[in-house]
Design an enzyme around this catalytic site. Structure first.
Site, PDB file in Angstrom:
ATOM      1  CE  LYS A 138      -4.088  -2.162   0.786  1.00 41.01           C
ATOM      2  NZ  LYS A 138      -3.754  -3.558   0.977  1.00 41.01           N
TER       3      LYS A 138
HETATM    4  C1  LIG Z   1      -4.444  -4.678   0.672  1.00 40.27           C
HETATM    5  C2  LIG Z   1      -3.704  -5.960   0.722  1.00 40.27           C
HETATM    6  C3  LIG Z   1      -4.010  -7.025  -0.142  1.00 40.27           C
HETATM    7  C4  LIG Z   1      -5.151  -6.942  -1.129  1.00 40.27           C
HETATM    8  O1  LIG Z   1      -4.920  -6.001  -2.140  1.00 40.27           O
HETATM    9  P1  LIG Z   1      -6.128  -5.436  -3.027  1.00 40.27           P
HETATM   10  O2  LIG Z   1      -5.545  -4.380  -3.872  1.00 40.27           O
HETATM   11  O3  LIG Z   1      -7.147  -4.919  -2.061  1.00 40.27           O
HETATM   12  O4  LIG Z   1      -6.661  -6.593  -3.813  1.00 40.27           O
HETATM   13  C5  LIG Z   1      -3.225  -8.158  -0.076  1.00 40.27           C
HETATM   14  N1  LIG Z   1      -2.215  -8.269   0.823  1.00 40.27           N
HETATM   15  C6  LIG Z   1      -1.902  -7.277   1.667  1.00 40.27           C
HETATM   16  C7  LIG Z   1      -0.802  -7.473   2.630  1.00 40.27           C
HETATM   17  C8  LIG Z   1      -2.632  -6.092   1.652  1.00 40.27           C
HETATM   18  O5  LIG Z   1      -2.318  -5.106   2.503  1.00 40.27           O
END
Ligand SMILES: *Cc1c(COP(=O)(O)O)cnc(C)c1O
Length: 460
Positions: A112
């Site tokens: 993120k």
């Molecule tokens: C947010 C997240 C996901 C999922 O990603 P999306 O873009 O919502 O599909 C998977 N793994 C981790 C560690 C995350 O923080």
């Protein structure tokens, strides 16, 4: 570059407006009106370039006139300077033809950060020059919120409120949200699950009076600026492994479908991606849907991969929009049916979806077993989300096409699950080793729209 809503009736916006507004006023999601193309020569020329340079070349056409070339280069430079690895998104080899794309070297140890750090700098530049202030409200299953608070802490033009499901995120995730001391960032522990938080966020965006009074802005994974930032590492990884001269496949641990949708955009821009594999945990609505069983909500079952504990996958609407040939009325109808529990995908749309996306799931036991196995066979300590990706990737790999699994978080972000599976306690990187000693600051709030709105109005 213009942006249109998947529901067809919101105003057409430029990049800055689409980024600042998040959700469209008709309840839809913004998508670019056309997808810019990169030629094989342009992709080839990315080989050996720094991550920031690739980021500039991939994202520049989407931004239009909103930032000057120099501004945009500076935004990118500031966004990634805080990362703990010079390659930003390094590749590691797990096995013959199977690679791990480490997306966890940012300040909150999950992928993120790639999007949120960039958004933070873009918001700062865009709002700063107009001397405007906005209120960012977000809903998180853990990683988005910590990345947002980290990216916006101390920035002068934003107040940030992050709702997370009380008791349902890891301690590291919680502490990353509750320990920053800056007065413009606020962690809200909601009595509910992630889907409740996400629903209250949608309610706030659909309450135009509130939305306009507090100048609400969104940075959830529906924000187009976030999807865009994630397109970049598909290019950097694929080029390092021989694209555009060969096809590359990716497996993506998926929740809200933002990360894997960014891969689809990379493919539409001209990157030769063979398979995009959606990997889910036991909350497998996307895997069931992509297997032809329709999109029907169940109960969210808490798992050891909490960032993927999702039933309503918000970015999937963007994939449906293209699968339905950009027919907004069809999307409006599907989303109405979803409110009542779910919908079936038409045969034609299903064919389009299956031509781009494959899918698989991992149970809790399979996730833990993959953590154990990867440590033994490659020395890699995987977080549970990344382990789901690795397990599904192993099932979907084809000899001759490199498979890249996205490692979405650092194992130290989920130490309990990792230690239970592997017997190894994953230490935090040195730069955040004192996280457990910092003071926490959080407000517990009911799952109630009026109470949440009052709290926010009272604290901006
Ligand atoms: C947010 C997240 C996901 C999922 O990603 P999306 O873009 O919502 O599909 C998977 N793994 C981790 C560690 C995350 O923080």
């Amino acid at each position: 570059m213009q942006y249109i809503s998947t529901r067809g009736t919101a105003p057409v916006l430029n990049f800055e407006e689409a980024m600042l507004s998040g959700l469209a006023r008709d309840g839809g999601l913004y998508v670019p009106q056309t997808i810019p193309q990169l030629s094989a020569e342009a992709i080839s020329a990315m080989e050996g370039q720094p991550y920031e340079e690739i980021a500039y070349r991939v994202m520049r056409p989407f931004v239009g006139e909103v930032f000057t070339d120099t501004e945009f280069r500076e935004i990118i430079a500031r966004a990634y300077a805080v990362f703990g690895h010079d390659a930003r998104a390094p590749l590691k080899q797990l096995d013959q033809g199977h690679f791990l794309l480490e997306l966890f070297h940012g300040p909150t140890l999950a992928f993120k950060d790639f999007a949120m750090q960039l958004i933070g700098q873009m918001f700062q530049t865009a709002l700063g020059r107009k001397n405007e202030r906005v209120t960012i409200v977000g809903a998180t299953s853990g990683d988005t919120g910590s990345a947002a608070i980290e990216a916006f802490r101390g920035l002068s033009n934003v107040d940030v409120f992050i709702m997370y499901p009380h008791g349902r995120i890891s301690e590291v995730q919680r502490r990353q949200m509750t320990t920053p001391g800056e007065s413009n960032v606020h962690a809200l522990a909601v009595d509910g699950d992630f889907d409740d938080c996400q629903a209250r966020l949608k309610d706030m965006f659909n309450d135009f009076e509130f939305r306009d009074t507090v100048r609400l802005a969104g940075v959830n994974s529906i924000n187009w600026g976030r999807v865009l930032a994630q397109v970049v590492y598909y290019f950097s990884a694929a080029v390092a492994l021989g694209a555009p001269h060969r096809q590359i496949s990716f497996t993506v641990p998926t929740g809200n479908f933002g990360d894997v949708f960014a891969g689809y955009i990379a493919k539409r821009m001209g990157l030769p991606i063979d398979k995009l594999v959606v990997a889910t945990n036991q909350n497998d609505i996307l895997h069931r849907c992509l297997s032809g069983q329709g999109y029907h909500k169940g109960e969210t079952v808490p798992s050891i991969s909490p960032s993927m504990d999702i039933q309503v996958s918000s970015n999937f609407e963007r994939a449906l929009f293209d699968a339905y040939d950009r027919e907004a009325p069809a999307i409006v109808q599907l989303m109405d049916e979803l409110k009542a529990g779910g919908f079936d995908v038409s045969q034609g749309a299903m064919q389009v979806l299956q031509s781009h996306y494959a899918s698989g799931r991992a149970s809790e036991e399979e996730t833990s077993a993959t953590i154990t196995r990867a440590l033994k066979h490659s020395g890699e300590l995987l977080c549970p989300h990344s382990a789901i990706g690795v397990k599904v990737a192993e099932e979907q790999r084809v000899i001759g096409t490199p498979m890249v699994t996205l490692a979405t978080a650092h194992p130290a972000k989920f130490p309990a699950a990792v230690e239970a599976a592997s017997g190894v306690h994953p230490p935090l990187p040195a730069r955040m080793a004192d996280l457990y000693d910092r003071t926490e600051r959080v407000t517990r709030v009911p799952n109630d729209l009026a109470a949440l709105k009052d709290h926010i109005k009272g604290h901006i």
